[in-house]
Design a protein around this motif. Structure first.
Motif, PDB file in Angstrom:
ATOM      1  N   TYR A   1      -3.136   5.594 -16.511  1.00  0.00           N
ATOM      2  CA  TYR A   1      -4.380   5.789 -17.250  1.00  0.00           C
ATOM      3  C   TYR A   1      -5.285   4.560 -17.200  1.00  0.00           C
ATOM      4  CZ  TYR A   1      -1.834   9.795 -19.202  1.00  0.00           C
ATOM      5  OH  TYR A   1      -1.122  10.947 -19.366  1.00  0.00           O
ATOM      6  N   TYR A   2      -4.941   3.597 -16.342  1.00  0.00           N
ATOM      7  CA  TYR A   2      -5.730   2.374 -16.237  1.00  0.00           C
ATOM      8  C   TYR A   2      -5.874   1.977 -14.769  1.00  0.00           C
ATOM      9  CZ  TYR A   2      -4.835   2.092 -21.214  1.00  0.00           C
ATOM     10  OH  TYR A   2      -4.774   2.390 -22.551  1.00  0.00           O
TER      11      TYR A   2
ATOM     12  N   ALA B   1      -6.643   7.982 -14.425  1.00  0.00           N
ATOM     13  CA  ALA B   1      -7.874   7.282 -14.805  1.00  0.00           C
ATOM     14  C   ALA B   1      -8.985   7.451 -13.774  1.00  0.00           C
ATOM     15  CB  ALA B   1      -7.594   5.800 -15.014  1.00  0.00           C
TER      16      ALA B   1
ATOM     17  N   GLN C   1     -10.708   8.065 -19.868  1.00  0.00           N
ATOM     18  CA  GLN C   1     -10.645   6.807 -19.133  1.00  0.00           C
ATOM     19  C   GLN C   1     -11.397   6.902 -17.804  1.00  0.00           C
ATOM     20  OE1 GLN C   1      -9.762   4.537 -21.385  1.00  0.00           O
ATOM     21  NE2 GLN C   1      -8.013   3.658 -20.247  1.00  0.00           N
TER      22      GLN C   1
END
Length: 300
Positions: free
Chosen positions: A66-67, A105, A132
């Motif tokens: 998610y990043y 993301a 995100q």
């Protein structure tokens, strides 16, 4: 209280399973999960497993996918995505309509949109991941499982699934839906961890490619090929990649269980030193057909 459910084998419908080991949930600390092998087809999967409606609890907001990557990991990821973009352009040209399933993301989809100049759409089951993607890359992500989104039939030139099929509740249903939404002659490109790898046999429940219960399924070339054939795909290429990070992180998992000091465990991340040590091992595994990654190009 942890909820679990019994199930048949998603690939062959079998009900005779051979226990392999109990794999701990290393991220959300949600207990341990039994990994079994189907006695009929050899598919490896979590059994029993959490109900589908409960799976979100095993994907915390801190989940790595998610990043966007940073530092050395970003450099390695960019090299991979440049190669991926060239591959896609060779297959479908630059005007293709692409669906990136399980976009997280949105790092991959945004790269293909901005650097590859493709028409890219994206999906993910997680609302936070979609937020995100919008935050970091101004990317609109459809939220939901592939089969639940009601996408137009025969609409896409290429469907891309990078380390996604292990996570879905039914690979059979997901591949059938990918086949439905692809144009005649359309392409499927996917990557999955390889459970017929050296490191799977070496590390067992500490194998980084497992990650129960988020990875509900673990594939071998044989089981993956059967899934694709059943869904109506013809395999154009099935090959194994060089993946030193799986060796690196599996060693880290083992060291944690053995109680190694934190400063020792921190060495085992994707960095130039570990890459230099484990790259030759991963290359040998790939040459022997026992790598940790299977990469498939298939056609409808």
């Amino acid at each position: 209280m942890q909820q679990i459910e019994e199930t048949r084998c998603d690939l062959c419908g079998g009900q005779v399973f051979r226990p392999q080991y109990m794999m701990p949930d290393r991220i959300s600390k949600g207990g341990a999960f039994r990994i079994v092998r189907c006695g009929g087809c050899g598919l490896i999967f979590v059994h029993p497993r959490p109900p589908e409606k409960e799976m979100g609890r095993y994907y915390p907001d801190a989940y790595e996918s998610y990043y966007p990557r940073t530092g050395f990991k970003r450099l390695v990821k960019s090299m991979f995505l440049f190669s991926d973009a060239r591959r896609i352009r060779r297959i479908v040209g630059s005007a293709a309509r692409i669906l990136d399933v399980g976009a997280g993301a949105g790092e991959d989809a945004a790269f293909l949109r901005d650097r590859g100049r493709f028409r890219v759409e994206a999906t993910d089951v997680n609302v936070f991941a979609a937020a995100q993607a919008k935050r970091y890359f101004h990317l609109e992500v459809r939220v939901g499982s592939l089969h639940s989104l009601g996408l137009q039939e025969a609409a896409y030139d290429l469907v891309r699934m990078r380390y996604v099929l292990s996570h879905v509740y039914s690979p059979r249903r997901t591949l059938a839906e990918a086949h439905r939404i692809l144009k005649p002659g359309g392409w499927l490109v996917l990557w999955v961890p390889n459970a017929d790898s050296w490191s799977w046999y070496l590390f067992g429940k500490h194998w980084e490619g497992g990650e129960a219960p988020r990875h509900l399924f673990s594939f071998s070339p044989k089981t993956l090929a059967r899934y694709l054939a059943d869904a109506g795909f013809s395999i154009v290429s099935l090959r194994q990649g060089i993946v030193p990070n799986t060796f690196i992180h599996s060693v880290r998992n083992l060291l944690e269980v053995l109680g190694a000091p934190q400063f020792v465990r921190r060495l085992f991340t994707l960095n130039p030193l570990m890459l230099a040590i484990f790259l030759p091992v991963s290359l040998a595994a790939a040459l022997a057909g026992k790598s940790d990654r299977i990469m498939v190009i298939a056609r409808k």
